[in-house]
Design a protein around this motif. Structure first.
Motif, PDB file in Angstrom:
ATOM      1  N   ILE A 145       0.859  -1.180   0.000  1.00 56.23           N
ATOM      2  CA  ILE A 145       0.000   0.000   0.000  1.00 56.23           C
ATOM      3  C   ILE A 145       0.892   1.226   0.000  1.00 56.23           C
ATOM      4  O   ILE A 145       1.777   1.361   0.837  1.00 56.23           O
ATOM      5  N   SER A 146       0.673   2.095  -0.954  1.00 57.57           N
ATOM      6  CA  SER A 146       1.481   3.308  -1.067  1.00 57.57           C
ATOM      7  C   SER A 146       0.661   4.514  -0.631  1.00 57.57           C
ATOM      8  O   SER A 146      -0.380   4.822  -1.208  1.00 57.57           O
ATOM      9  N   SER A 147       1.143   5.194   0.418  1.00 59.02           N
ATOM     10  CA  SER A 147       0.496   6.416   0.886  1.00 59.02           C
ATOM     11  C   SER A 147       1.379   7.597   0.481  1.00 59.02           C
ATOM     12  O   SER A 147       2.328   7.954   1.177  1.00 59.02           O
ATOM     13  N   ASP A 148       1.081   8.191  -0.685  1.00 60.10           N
ATOM     14  CA  ASP A 148       1.875   9.289  -1.229  1.00 60.10           C
ATOM     15  C   ASP A 148       1.329  10.612  -0.708  1.00 60.10           C
ATOM     16  O   ASP A 148       0.419  11.207  -1.313  1.00 60.10           O
ATOM     17  N   LEU A 149       1.840  11.069   0.423  1.00 60.63           N
ATOM     18  CA  LEU A 149       1.299  12.270   1.052  1.00 60.63           C
ATOM     19  C   LEU A 149       1.309  13.469   0.128  1.00 60.63           C
ATOM     20  O   LEU A 149       0.359  14.260   0.102  1.00 60.63           O
ATOM     21  N   GLY A 150       2.385  13.645  -0.618  1.00 60.03           N
ATOM     22  CA  GLY A 150       2.509  14.810  -1.494  1.00 60.03           C
ATOM     23  C   GLY A 150       1.536  14.825  -2.646  1.00 60.03           C
ATOM     24  O   GLY A 150       1.427  15.846  -3.354  1.00 60.03           O
ATOM     25  N   ARG A 151       0.812  13.727  -2.865  1.00 55.04           N
ATOM     26  CA  ARG A 151      -0.186  13.653  -3.946  1.00 55.04           C
ATOM     27  C   ARG A 151      -1.617  13.642  -3.411  1.00 55.04           C
ATOM     28  O   ARG A 151      -2.564  13.678  -4.192  1.00 55.04           O
ATOM     29  N   ILE A 152      -1.793  13.573  -2.106  1.00 57.42           N
ATOM     30  CA  ILE A 152      -3.137  13.559  -1.518  1.00 57.42           C
ATOM     31  C   ILE A 152      -3.654  14.993  -1.441  1.00 57.42           C
ATOM     32  O   ILE A 152      -3.008  15.856  -0.844  1.00 57.42           O
ATOM     33  N   PRO A 153      -4.828  15.294  -2.004  1.00 59.04           N
ATOM     34  CA  PRO A 153      -5.372  16.658  -1.914  1.00 59.04           C
ATOM     35  C   PRO A 153      -5.720  17.031  -0.473  1.00 59.04           C
ATOM     36  O   PRO A 153      -6.553  16.390   0.162  1.00 59.04           O
ATOM     37  N   ALA A 154      -5.085  18.049   0.036  1.00 56.33           N
ATOM     38  CA  ALA A 154      -5.324  18.462   1.418  1.00 56.33           C
ATOM     39  C   ALA A 154      -6.776  18.883   1.642  1.00 56.33           C
ATOM     40  O   ALA A 154      -7.327  18.689   2.735  1.00 56.33           O
ATOM     41  N   GLU A 155      -7.406  19.458   0.630  1.00 58.15           N
ATOM     42  CA  GLU A 155      -8.789  19.937   0.759  1.00 58.15           C
ATOM     43  C   GLU A 155      -9.746  18.831   1.185  1.00 58.15           C
ATOM     44  O   GLU A 155     -10.770  19.098   1.808  1.00 58.15           O
ATOM     45  N   LEU A 156      -9.404  17.574   0.858  1.00 50.47           N
ATOM     46  CA  LEU A 156     -10.280  16.458   1.216  1.00 50.47           C
ATOM     47  C   LEU A 156     -10.243  16.143   2.712  1.00 50.47           C
ATOM     48  O   LEU A 156     -11.102  15.419   3.220  1.00 50.47           O
ATOM     49  N   HIS A 157      -9.255  16.694   3.418  1.00 43.87           N
ATOM     50  CA  HIS A 157      -9.067  16.301   4.817  1.00 43.87           C
ATOM     51  C   HIS A 157      -9.061  17.480   5.801  1.00 43.87           C
ATOM     52  O   HIS A 157      -8.743  17.291   6.973  1.00 43.87           O
ATOM     53  N   VAL A 158      -9.418  18.666   5.341  1.00 45.03           N
ATOM     54  CA  VAL A 158      -9.346  19.843   6.227  1.00 45.03           C
ATOM     55  C   VAL A 158     -10.313  19.750   7.405  1.00 45.03           C
ATOM     56  O   VAL A 158     -10.089  20.385   8.439  1.00 45.03           O
ATOM     57  N   ALA A 159     -11.371  18.971   7.277  1.00 41.55           N
ATOM     58  CA  ALA A 159     -12.326  18.820   8.380  1.00 41.55           C
ATOM     59  C   ALA A 159     -12.356  17.388   8.907  1.00 41.55           C
ATOM     60  O   ALA A 159     -13.287  17.003   9.614  1.00 41.55           O
ATOM     61  N   SER A 160     -11.328  16.599   8.590  1.00 42.72           N
ATOM     62  CA  SER A 160     -11.289  15.198   8.994  1.00 42.72           C
ATOM     63  C   SER A 160     -11.310  15.060  10.513  1.00 42.72           C
ATOM     64  O   SER A 160     -10.724  15.869  11.241  1.00 42.72           O
ATOM     65  N   GLN A 161     -11.976  14.010  11.000  1.00 40.98           N
ATOM     66  CA  GLN A 161     -11.979  13.686  12.420  1.00 40.98           C
ATOM     67  C   GLN A 161     -10.851  12.716  12.763  1.00 40.98           C
ATOM     68  O   GLN A 161     -10.749  12.259  13.909  1.00 40.98           O
ATOM     69  N   ASN A 162     -10.010  12.414  11.790  1.00 41.09           N
ATOM     70  CA  ASN A 162      -8.838  11.571  12.008  1.00 41.09           C
ATOM     71  C   ASN A 162      -7.649  12.486  12.292  1.00 41.09           C
ATOM     72  O   ASN A 162      -7.208  13.235  11.417  1.00 41.09           O
TER      73      ASN A 162
END
Length: 307
Positions: A145-162
């Motif tokens: 499993i590859s978690s490429d932080l630099g490619r994840i859109p930050a906008e999708l997680h600005v209100a995350s409860q994680n």
């Protein structure tokens, strides 16, 4: 690899290992989402090899791996070992090394239920699978499993409860003009989701380290985002504690340097074990050791009951 680059890489590695150990469930649900998105609330998560956590991310550490064993108390599923590793530069990532480690762990723990996860801090090209094969057949197939932080859109997680997602907003992908906003949302997530004052201080360090705001950006945060935040009081309280910690760290560093100079003048050479004690010491310990120098006949006398 130069000493500076090596130290920087190790710092990233340990920062993420600390976060994974502090927030194992949230880490798996974020970094290993394809396997852990539906992780049961009662699933038991245990580090396979325990690692002593640091109080602050800049403290000395001992480098260890952090596989996590996930077990289901009701027996509905067999245990799974998640191997989460941070990789700073995708260009130097070795899939062969990761495969060797996972095979070794599988043999050591007597299980084939191993999920490799690699967290890439920066975007870049890297292999995604490995196959040992001939013209006729494939004899070993490996992927992760590859978690490429630099490619994840930050906008999708600005209100995350994680909380792990919120802490990593500065590491995700966003337009340059959103940098201060992502920093603000990460800080808000920290005070919203983490009640422990000590962990707030610890992971404020994490956010500051990866956001890398300059003085003008910090000023913008304090003038534009802080007054409008619904967590204004908590954020201001955190800033106050960070300033107090900074003053305490400053006093500790000054006392440590003074004690180091006195030891050198008194005994000429300082053993490695004493250097290590100095680096790990708290302010009170430094004070007690300083008081002993004049009467001590050896370095061991200064660090009595510690050497």
């Amino acid at each position: 690899m130069s000493k500076d680059k090596k130290e920087k890489k190790i710092t990233h590695d340990q920062n993420f290992k600390n976060m994974i150990l502090d927030y194992p469930r949230e880490s798996l649900m974020f970094f290993a989402e394809p396997e852990a998105f539906d992780l049961a609330p009662d699933a038991k998560i245990t580090p396979v090899r325990q690692e002593q956590l640091k109080d602050r991310l800049g403290d000395p550490f001992k480098e260890l791996d952090t596989p996590l064993l996930v077990e289901w108390p009701d027996g509905s599923r067999a245990g799974i070992v998640f191997v989460a590793e941070e990789e700073t530069e995708p260009g130097i990532f070795s899939i062969h090394r990761l495969a060797r480690y996972c095979l070794h762990l599988s043999e050591l723990l007597n299980t084939n239920r191993v999920v490799p996860v690699t967290i890439f801090l920066r975007p870049g090209d890297h292999p995604t699978s490995l196959a040992l094969k001939s013209d006729r057949d494939t004899y070993l197939q490996f992927r992760f499993i590859s978690s490429d932080l630099g490619r994840i859109p930050a906008e999708l997680h600005v209100a995350s409860q994680n909380i792990v997602a919120r802490l990593n907003l500065p590491n995700m992908s966003y337009p340059p003009e959103k940098k201060v906003e992502m920093y603000a949302r990460a800080r808000e997530g920290l005070v919203q989701l983490e009640p422990s004052p000590n962990k707030r201080i610890k992971y404020a360090d994490f956010i500051d380290f990866y956001a890398g705001l300059d003085e003008s950006e910090i000023e913008r945060f304090e003038k534009e985002f802080l007054p409008e935040s619904r967590y204004k009081e908590e954020l201001m309280g955190l800033n106050q504690k960070l300033r107090e910690e900074g003053r305490k760290e400053g006093r500790k560093e000054e006392r440590k340097q003074m004690l180091h100079r006195l030891l050198t003048l008194r005994f000429h050479e300082i053993p490695d074990w004493a250097e290590e004690l100095l680096n790990k010491a708290e302010l009170g310990e430094l004070g007690r050791w300083t008081d002993r120098i004049l009467d001590a006949e050896s370095v061991e006398d200064v660090f009595e009951n510690w050497a």
